[in-house]
Structures are given as C-alpha cells and as structure tokens.
Design a protein around this motif. Sequence first.
Motif, PDB file in Angstrom:
ATOM      1  N   ILE A 134       0.844  -1.197   0.000  1.00 17.21           N
ATOM      2  CA  ILE A 134       0.000   0.000   0.000  1.00 17.21           C
ATOM      3  C   ILE A 134       0.879   1.246   0.000  1.00 17.21           C
ATOM      4  O   ILE A 134       1.783   1.389   0.828  1.00 17.21           O
ATOM      5  N   PHE A 135       0.603   2.150  -0.937  1.00 12.40           N
ATOM      6  CA  PHE A 135       1.225   3.474  -0.968  1.00 12.40           C
ATOM      7  C   PHE A 135       0.162   4.504  -0.606  1.00 12.40           C
ATOM      8  O   PHE A 135      -0.994   4.387  -1.032  1.00 12.40           O
ATOM      9  N   VAL A 136       0.554   5.528   0.123  1.00 13.61           N
ATOM     10  CA  VAL A 136      -0.364   6.640   0.362  1.00 13.61           C
ATOM     11  C   VAL A 136       0.454   7.917   0.535  1.00 13.61           C
ATOM     12  O   VAL A 136       1.508   7.922   1.165  1.00 13.61           O
ATOM     13  N   PHE A 167      -7.270  10.625   1.891  1.00 11.95           N
ATOM     14  CA  PHE A 167      -7.546   9.245   2.255  1.00 11.95           C
ATOM     15  C   PHE A 167      -6.404   8.613   3.052  1.00 11.95           C
ATOM     16  O   PHE A 167      -6.324   7.392   3.164  1.00 11.95           O
ATOM     17  N   HIS A 168      -5.553   9.459   3.616  1.00 10.63           N
ATOM     18  CA  HIS A 168      -4.402   8.973   4.372  1.00 10.63           C
ATOM     19  C   HIS A 168      -4.842   8.109   5.551  1.00 10.63           C
ATOM     20  O   HIS A 168      -4.354   6.991   5.743  1.00 10.63           O
ATOM     21  N   GLU A 224       4.425   5.307   3.135  1.00  7.38           N
ATOM     22  CA  GLU A 224       3.887   6.667   3.143  1.00  7.38           C
ATOM     23  C   GLU A 224       4.857   7.581   2.399  1.00  7.38           C
ATOM     24  O   GLU A 224       6.065   7.534   2.630  1.00  7.38           O
ATOM     25  N   VAL A 225       4.335   8.413   1.531  1.00 11.01           N
ATOM     26  CA  VAL A 225       5.167   9.289   0.705  1.00 11.01           C
ATOM     27  C   VAL A 225       4.907  10.735   1.111  1.00 11.01           C
ATOM     28  O   VAL A 225       3.770  11.213   1.045  1.00 11.01           O
ATOM     29  N   GLN A 226       5.941  11.410   1.527  1.00 11.91           N
ATOM     30  CA  GLN A 226       5.793  12.792   1.955  1.00 11.91           C
ATOM     31  C   GLN A 226       5.618  13.729   0.764  1.00 11.91           C
ATOM     32  O   GLN A 226       6.005  13.412  -0.356  1.00 11.91           O
ATOM     33  N   ALA A 227       5.010  14.879   1.038  1.00 13.20           N
ATOM     34  CA  ALA A 227       4.788  15.913   0.009  1.00 13.20           C
ATOM     35  C   ALA A 227       4.061  15.341  -1.192  1.00 13.20           C
ATOM     36  O   ALA A 227       4.435  15.580  -2.340  1.00 13.20           O
ATOM     37  N   CYS A 228       3.016  14.567  -0.933  1.00  9.29           N
ATOM     38  CA  CYS A 228       2.310  13.897  -2.017  1.00  9.29           C
ATOM     39  C   CYS A 228       0.847  13.730  -1.645  1.00  9.29           C
ATOM     40  O   CYS A 228       0.505  13.526  -0.480  1.00  9.29           O
ATOM     41  N   GLY A 229      -0.032  13.821  -2.660  1.00  8.78           N
ATOM     42  CA  GLY A 229      -1.454  13.599  -2.470  1.00  8.78           C
ATOM     43  C   GLY A 229      -1.815  12.143  -2.706  1.00  8.78           C
ATOM     44  O   GLY A 229      -1.014  11.240  -2.454  1.00  8.78           O
ATOM     45  N   LYS A 233       6.144   0.784   8.255  1.00  2.00           N
ATOM     46  CA  LYS A 233       5.702   2.135   7.936  1.00  2.00           C
ATOM     47  C   LYS A 233       6.929   2.861   7.426  1.00  2.00           C
ATOM     48  O   LYS A 233       7.801   3.244   8.184  1.00  2.00           O
ATOM     49  N   THR A 234       7.052   2.987   6.145  1.00  2.00           N
ATOM     50  CA  THR A 234       8.226   3.583   5.516  1.00  2.00           C
ATOM     51  C   THR A 234       7.924   5.003   5.101  1.00  2.00           C
ATOM     52  O   THR A 234       6.954   5.254   4.403  1.00  2.00           O
TER      53      THR A 234
END
Length: 339
Positions: A238-240, A246-247, A266-271, A332-333
């Motif tokens: 899962i990427f978010v 929807f985080h 989890e990707v920072q600075a991203c929708g 949780k990356t």
Amino acid sequence: MPMSQGKIEGKMEFLIKTCHGCVSVSVYGDQDKPALITYPDLALNHISCFQGLFFCSEACSLLLHNFCIYHISPPGHELGAATSSPDDPVLSVDDLADQIAEILNYFGLGAVMCMGVTAGAYILTLFALKYRQRVIGLILISPLCQAPSWTEWLCNKVICNLLYYYGMCGVVKEFLLKRYFSKEARGSAQVPESDIVQACRRLLDERHSLNVSRFIEALNGRPDISEGLRKLHCRSLIFVGESSPFHSEALYMTSKLDRRYSALVEVQACGSIVTEEQPHAMLIPMEYFLMGFGMYRPPKLSVSPRSPLSPLCISPELLSPESMGLKLKPIKTRIHVEV
C-alpha cells in the motif's frame, strides 16, 4: 462475448462486452507474460492516472519486463467514450468487480497482479475478496475499504447534482483535483500549479458528466469490506501520500490486513495519486515487493540518479529477507522527497 479491437501505436485496444455493459481495456506488452491489471480513480483513465508511473523509465522497465499490462477503464471513462444512456442501469461496485472477472475470462487469464488508485483500489480489493484464487498480489495507492461517511456521501450527492446541471464545471474540477493532488502540486496565488495538475485539468474536460456521476453513485453505495480483509492472503503493498484526504483510510486498511502479508509506504509531500505526483517513490518498494514473486528488473538497468530513492532511504525492514520472501513485514516507511 463479442469484442472489437484495434492496434494503436504499440498497444492493443479492446472493447469487451460483459454482462454489465462494455468495458474498454488497453493492453501493453507480451501477452505470454503474467498479467498486471490496473484500475484508475474516479473520473480518470489509465492515461491520467498511470502515465506518470509508466513514463518513469525504471518503473516502466520493471513492470513491462515482468508483466503484460491490462489497463481497465471504468465504464464511460475511456478516451473517446460516448455518453451513457440515462436508461442504462447504474452499476454497483459488485457489478464493476464482476466485470473484471469477465475480462480475465475473455483473455484466458488465471491469477493476476492488481494495481489500483483510490476508487480503483477499492474495486480491485473487492474483486480480490470475491475471487481470491484469481489475485496473486495487490498494489494499492491511497485505497478505500470502508463505506462512505455521511460527509463523503453528502458531498458526492452535491457533486452529482453539479454534474447533472452544470457538467464538468470549475467547482467539480477543483473538488477532484483536491482529491488527487497535494496542496504543493496544486499551487497557490504565489506558486503556479504543476504541469501534472494542468494536464489533469485538461483531461477532466474530456469526461462526460453523466458517466462520472454514475461511478460516483456506485462508490456512494459501496459496502464496508474491512472485516473481510484479514482473510485476504495475497500479499499487499500500500502506498499513500501524506497529504492525501484518504491517508487515515489507508492506515486503517493496513491495520485490518493480515500483518504477515502487507506493507505500507507513506510518501511525503504527495497527495492521493502517487503514480502521477511522485512515481519515483514507488520504484524501490515495488522492486523488493516483486522480488518475493521471483520478479526482477532487467539486469542492464540500474537505479537512476534522478530518482529520489536509494536503498538508504528505505527502512531496513523492507530490505530484510523476510520482506522479500513469502511474508511481508508490516512496516511504515517514510520516503523523503525534495519539493
């Protein structure tokens, strides 16, 4: 099931007739390879939802080296789609999931890898729950698993009314762009919106309002599938985006999945649409995820210096042998990306 097809610039376009209407499928690659099916978010198709990922040369080589790609468009969302007839029945999310099974049957496909974004992630997860033997893995981007809240339900009703009376107007487009992209990508009075947002805005103009509202109605009637997720034993990645609306839903879904078979990035600075806004952030996690299936990147290619990722950016847990074998550890990356 009759079908029309045509070859367009190295890809095959299929219009497949199912029990719930016709579905457009774009096929890329060698059909003798394992299948990866994609399903986009609301009001999008594979061009506006997955093009960024496949324009990332390293990700494209990884995926096309290992898979034949089957891009499924929601009914009426494909390029050049006609407006649905008002007399056509509104499909449910179960109908949309059943369409996928019919598409796999047409192509003679067995178990497949699935990649979906938000609404598309929900449809593919529902498909995996209904047809467990037909899914080997899920790559989900900003996914949904719960029934709509009253706030979401009411907001969707308002959007459907706007689509009915005004079409794809400015208010609807702004609502959708906030759904898709981070504030940084959408810009401000001082900072212009990014190229990907401008391109998406133009592509939304091509959507027929009735077709979009029908997909919204299907999503508004979706059931909660979270309690069934524990029984889902295919591996899931899962990427978010941390700026995605929807985080929290993605975190909740991760908590409901079997911890032995799922991982979260989890990707920072991203929708929500990581595939468009930060596609490079998906490369290394996908590569290690696919190693668990015996799939590798072509040996002649190495990590691009343009990528914001390197092994040092990845949690050591993701690089562990356990995470590359039959069991993915729950992690949780956080991927740090310069904006």
